[in-house]
Design a protein around this motif. Structure first.
Motif, PDB file in Angstrom:
ATOM      1  N   TYR A  86      35.818  28.795  37.431  1.00 42.29           N
ATOM      2  CA  TYR A  86      36.463  28.985  36.133  1.00 42.29           C
ATOM      3  C   TYR A  86      35.481  28.721  34.996  1.00 42.29           C
ATOM      4  O   TYR A  86      35.331  29.546  34.076  1.00 42.29           O
ATOM      5  CB  TYR A  86      37.675  28.057  36.014  1.00 42.29           C
ATOM      6  N   ILE A  87      34.801  27.595  35.046  1.00 37.56           N
ATOM      7  CA  ILE A  87      33.871  27.223  33.966  1.00 37.56           C
ATOM      8  C   ILE A  87      32.668  28.161  33.918  1.00 37.56           C
ATOM      9  O   ILE A  87      32.255  28.600  32.838  1.00 37.56           O
ATOM     10  CB  ILE A  87      33.426  25.757  34.125  1.00 37.56           C
ATOM     11  N   CYS A  88      32.102  28.478  35.077  1.00 34.10           N
ATOM     12  CA  CYS A  88      30.938  29.379  35.107  1.00 34.10           C
ATOM     13  C   CYS A  88      31.303  30.760  34.573  1.00 34.10           C
ATOM     14  O   CYS A  88      30.516  31.386  33.854  1.00 34.10           O
ATOM     15  CB  CYS A  88      30.384  29.490  36.522  1.00 34.10           C
ATOM     16  N   SER A  89      32.497  31.238  34.908  1.00 37.11           N
ATOM     17  CA  SER A  89      32.944  32.548  34.432  1.00 37.11           C
ATOM     18  C   SER A  89      33.147  32.522  32.927  1.00 37.11           C
ATOM     19  O   SER A  89      32.785  33.479  32.223  1.00 37.11           O
ATOM     20  CB  SER A  89      34.246  32.956  35.134  1.00 37.11           C
ATOM     21  N   LEU A  90      33.715  31.441  32.416  1.00 39.34           N
ATOM     22  CA  LEU A  90      33.910  31.292  30.980  1.00 39.34           C
ATOM     23  C   LEU A  90      32.565  31.347  30.251  1.00 39.34           C
ATOM     24  O   LEU A  90      32.397  32.094  29.281  1.00 39.34           O
ATOM     25  CB  LEU A  90      34.624  29.970  30.694  1.00 39.34           C
ATOM     26  N   ILE A  91      31.610  30.544  30.741  1.00 36.07           N
ATOM     27  CA  ILE A  91      30.299  30.463  30.094  1.00 36.07           C
ATOM     28  C   ILE A  91      29.538  31.779  30.210  1.00 36.07           C
ATOM     29  O   ILE A  91      28.913  32.247  29.240  1.00 36.07           O
ATOM     30  CB  ILE A  91      29.464  29.316  30.689  1.00 36.07           C
ATOM     31  N   LEU A  92      29.581  32.410  31.391  1.00 34.40           N
ATOM     32  CA  LEU A  92      28.860  33.673  31.554  1.00 34.40           C
ATOM     33  C   LEU A  92      29.482  34.767  30.691  1.00 34.40           C
ATOM     34  O   LEU A  92      28.770  35.628  30.154  1.00 34.40           O
ATOM     35  CB  LEU A  92      28.825  34.094  33.024  1.00 34.40           C
ATOM     36  N   GLY A  93      30.798  34.729  30.521  1.00 33.21           N
ATOM     37  CA  GLY A  93      31.441  35.668  29.612  1.00 33.21           C
ATOM     38  C   GLY A  93      30.924  35.504  28.194  1.00 33.21           C
ATOM     39  O   GLY A  93      30.624  36.486  27.505  1.00 33.21           O
ATOM     40  N   SER A  94      30.770  34.247  27.758  1.00 31.31           N
ATOM     41  CA  SER A  94      30.230  33.978  26.423  1.00 31.31           C
ATOM     42  C   SER A  94      28.770  34.405  26.320  1.00 31.31           C
ATOM     43  O   SER A  94      28.336  34.930  25.293  1.00 31.31           O
ATOM     44  CB  SER A  94      30.364  32.482  26.091  1.00 31.31           C
ATOM     45  N   ALA A 112      40.618  33.241  26.861  1.00 26.73           N
ATOM     46  CA  ALA A 112      40.244  32.806  28.200  1.00 26.73           C
ATOM     47  C   ALA A 112      39.947  33.982  29.117  1.00 26.73           C
ATOM     48  O   ALA A 112      39.793  33.805  30.328  1.00 26.73           O
ATOM     49  CB  ALA A 112      41.371  31.960  28.794  1.00 26.73           C
ATOM     50  N   SER A 113      39.839  35.182  28.548  1.00 28.44           N
ATOM     51  CA  SER A 113      39.716  36.395  29.366  1.00 28.44           C
ATOM     52  C   SER A 113      38.520  36.357  30.309  1.00 28.44           C
ATOM     53  O   SER A 113      38.604  36.811  31.454  1.00 28.44           O
ATOM     54  CB  SER A 113      39.619  37.626  28.463  1.00 28.44           C
ATOM     55  N   GLY A 114      37.369  35.850  29.851  1.00 27.42           N
ATOM     56  CA  GLY A 114      36.195  35.789  30.710  1.00 27.42           C
ATOM     57  C   GLY A 114      36.440  34.919  31.924  1.00 27.42           C
ATOM     58  O   GLY A 114      36.179  35.315  33.065  1.00 27.42           O
ATOM     59  N   ALA A 115      36.978  33.714  31.689  1.00 29.32           N
ATOM     60  CA  ALA A 115      37.265  32.793  32.789  1.00 29.32           C
ATOM     61  C   ALA A 115      38.323  33.368  33.729  1.00 29.32           C
ATOM     62  O   ALA A 115      38.183  33.310  34.960  1.00 29.32           O
ATOM     63  CB  ALA A 115      37.734  31.456  32.230  1.00 29.32           C
ATOM     64  N   VAL A 116      39.370  33.952  33.158  1.00 34.67           N
ATOM     65  CA  VAL A 116      40.469  34.485  33.959  1.00 34.67           C
ATOM     66  C   VAL A 116      40.016  35.699  34.770  1.00 34.67           C
ATOM     67  O   VAL A 116      40.378  35.852  35.940  1.00 34.67           O
ATOM     68  CB  VAL A 116      41.672  34.847  33.061  1.00 34.67           C
ATOM     69  N   THR A 117      39.180  36.552  34.168  1.00 33.41           N
ATOM     70  CA  THR A 117      38.662  37.708  34.903  1.00 33.41           C
ATOM     71  C   THR A 117      37.764  37.246  36.051  1.00 33.41           C
ATOM     72  O   THR A 117      37.750  37.859  37.116  1.00 33.41           O
ATOM     73  CB  THR A 117      37.870  38.642  33.971  1.00 33.41           C
ATOM     74  N   GLY A 118      37.020  36.163  35.836  1.00 29.86           N
ATOM     75  CA  GLY A 118      36.203  35.594  36.911  1.00 29.86           C
ATOM     76  C   GLY A 118      37.057  35.123  38.070  1.00 29.86           C
ATOM     77  O   GLY A 118      36.733  35.357  39.246  1.00 29.86           O
ATOM     78  N   VAL A 119      38.175  34.469  37.764  1.00 35.91           N
ATOM     79  CA  VAL A 119      39.103  34.017  38.805  1.00 35.91           C
ATOM     80  C   VAL A 119      39.718  35.218  39.519  1.00 35.91           C
ATOM     81  O   VAL A 119      39.851  35.234  40.745  1.00 35.91           O
ATOM     82  CB  VAL A 119      40.207  33.128  38.185  1.00 35.91           C
ATOM     83  N   LEU A 120      40.081  36.243  38.760  1.00 38.20           N
ATOM     84  CA  LEU A 120      40.634  37.468  39.340  1.00 38.20           C
ATOM     85  C   LEU A 120      39.645  38.105  40.313  1.00 38.20           C
ATOM     86  O   LEU A 120      40.008  38.456  41.449  1.00 38.20           O
ATOM     87  CB  LEU A 120      40.984  38.460  38.226  1.00 38.20           C
ATOM     88  N   TYR A 121      38.392  38.244  39.900  1.00 41.82           N
ATOM     89  CA  TYR A 121      37.388  38.889  40.752  1.00 41.82           C
ATOM     90  C   TYR A 121      37.091  38.036  41.982  1.00 41.82           C
ATOM     91  O   TYR A 121      36.871  38.555  43.074  1.00 41.82           O
ATOM     92  CB  TYR A 121      36.112  39.150  39.948  1.00 41.82           C
ATOM     93  N   SER A 122      37.107  36.715  41.805  1.00 39.24           N
ATOM     94  CA  SER A 122      36.924  35.813  42.938  1.00 39.24           C
ATOM     95  C   SER A 122      38.054  35.984  43.944  1.00 39.24           C
ATOM     96  O   SER A 122      37.817  36.066  45.162  1.00 39.24           O
ATOM     97  CB  SER A 122      36.872  34.356  42.441  1.00 39.24           C
ATOM     98  N   ALA A 123      39.291  36.054  43.437  1.00 40.57           N
ATOM     99  CA  ALA A 123      40.451  36.222  44.318  1.00 40.57           C
ATOM    100  C   ALA A 123      40.375  37.542  45.083  1.00 40.57           C
ATOM    101  O   ALA A 123      40.717  37.601  46.268  1.00 40.57           O
ATOM    102  CB  ALA A 123      41.738  36.157  43.494  1.00 40.57           C
ATOM    103  N   ILE A 124      39.917  38.594  44.416  1.00 44.02           N
ATOM    104  CA  ILE A 124      39.778  39.895  45.077  1.00 44.02           C
ATOM    105  C   ILE A 124      38.730  39.825  46.187  1.00 44.02           C
ATOM    106  O   ILE A 124      38.916  40.381  47.274  1.00 44.02           O
ATOM    107  CB  ILE A 124      39.403  40.988  44.052  1.00 44.02           C
ATOM    108  N   LEU A 125      37.621  39.134  45.931  1.00 47.95           N
ATOM    109  CA  LEU A 125      36.598  38.964  46.958  1.00 47.95           C
ATOM    110  C   LEU A 125      37.143  38.225  48.168  1.00 47.95           C
ATOM    111  O   LEU A 125      36.851  38.586  49.315  1.00 47.95           O
ATOM    112  CB  LEU A 125      35.415  38.166  46.381  1.00 47.95           C
ATOM    113  N   LEU A 126      37.916  37.187  47.895  1.00 45.63           N
ATOM    114  CA  LEU A 126      38.421  36.333  48.970  1.00 45.63           C
ATOM    115  C   LEU A 126      39.565  36.979  49.728  1.00 45.63           C
ATOM    116  O   LEU A 126      39.733  36.756  50.930  1.00 45.63           O
ATOM    117  CB  LEU A 126      38.879  34.991  48.390  1.00 45.63           C
TER     118      LEU A 126
END
Length: 215
Positions: A86-94, A112-126
């Protein structure tokens, strides 16, 4: 769905900070993502902007998406790794936003779109076999098709400046979720390599467009 404690805490933090921003213009301006402010040394904006939102609809959509996908990641990788993603996705989005708008001194963004999109993409991978239901489409969509389509649309939005949307932050967040998930769960490269490569296609396209000056 029984939400994990960490998901509840993150949603609560977004609600509290966002509502503080709704009613306090000075607070909102101080902590939103702003290129000029960051260049002045206010790096906290890279993080704090991920908890501010433009309005209740913006807040609801991001938290609604997080509600559906956070616990998929937590169930596979655990609470600590979810927080890292969550945090890495937020920061990388910024960081993506800063990179693509570095010459736009007054460029601002929140959400929070960057962090949330990171979680979404992680969930899709998993769990690439899961299906998503969209409000305007009556049939389930395979998660990996949605993920790829979403990032391709983000590239289109970045190139054509579609709407008042931080497409670059969305894309950066997805890249964060993708990379950090593979670092934390490298077994995915063995058990589902074709899906890992397929989900990398939009990332490769973005890189190629940037290198050739098309973005």
């Amino acid at each position: 769905m029984n939400l994990s404690l960490v998901t509840i805490i993150i949603i609560a933090a977004n609600v509290i900070v966002s509502y503080k921003g709704f009613g306090d213009y000075g607070f909102f301006e101080r902590y939103k993502f702003n290129v000029g402010g960051i260049k002045r040394g206010e790096q906290i904006r890279m993080f704090s902007s991920g908890f501010l939102h433009v309005d209740t609809a913006h807040l609801f959509f991001n938290m609604f998406t997080l509600y559906f996908f956070a616990d998929v990641v937590i169930n596979y990788l655990g609470t600590l790794h979810f927080i890292i993603i969550y945090i890495c996705s937020l920061i990388l989005g910024s960081l993506f936003s800063l990179f693509f708008h570095k010459d736009e001194y007054y460029y601002s963004a929140v959400g929070a779109s960057g962090a949330v999109t990171g979680v979404l993409y992680s969930a899709i991978l998993l769990e690439p076999g899961m299906s998503l239901y969209m409000f305007f489409i009556p049939i389930p969509i395979p998660a990996y098709i949605f993920g790829i389509g979403y990032l391709l649309y983000s590239i289109y939005g970045m190139k054509n400046k579609v709407g008042n949307i931080g497409h670059d932050a969305h894309f950066g967040g997805a890249v964060g979720g993708y990379l950090v998930t593979l670092i934390l769960a490298p077994y995915l490269l063995d058990v589902n390599r074709s899906m890992v490569l397929l989900l990398a296609v939009p990332i490769v396209i973005l890189y190629g467009m940037h290198k050739t000056g098309k973005l």
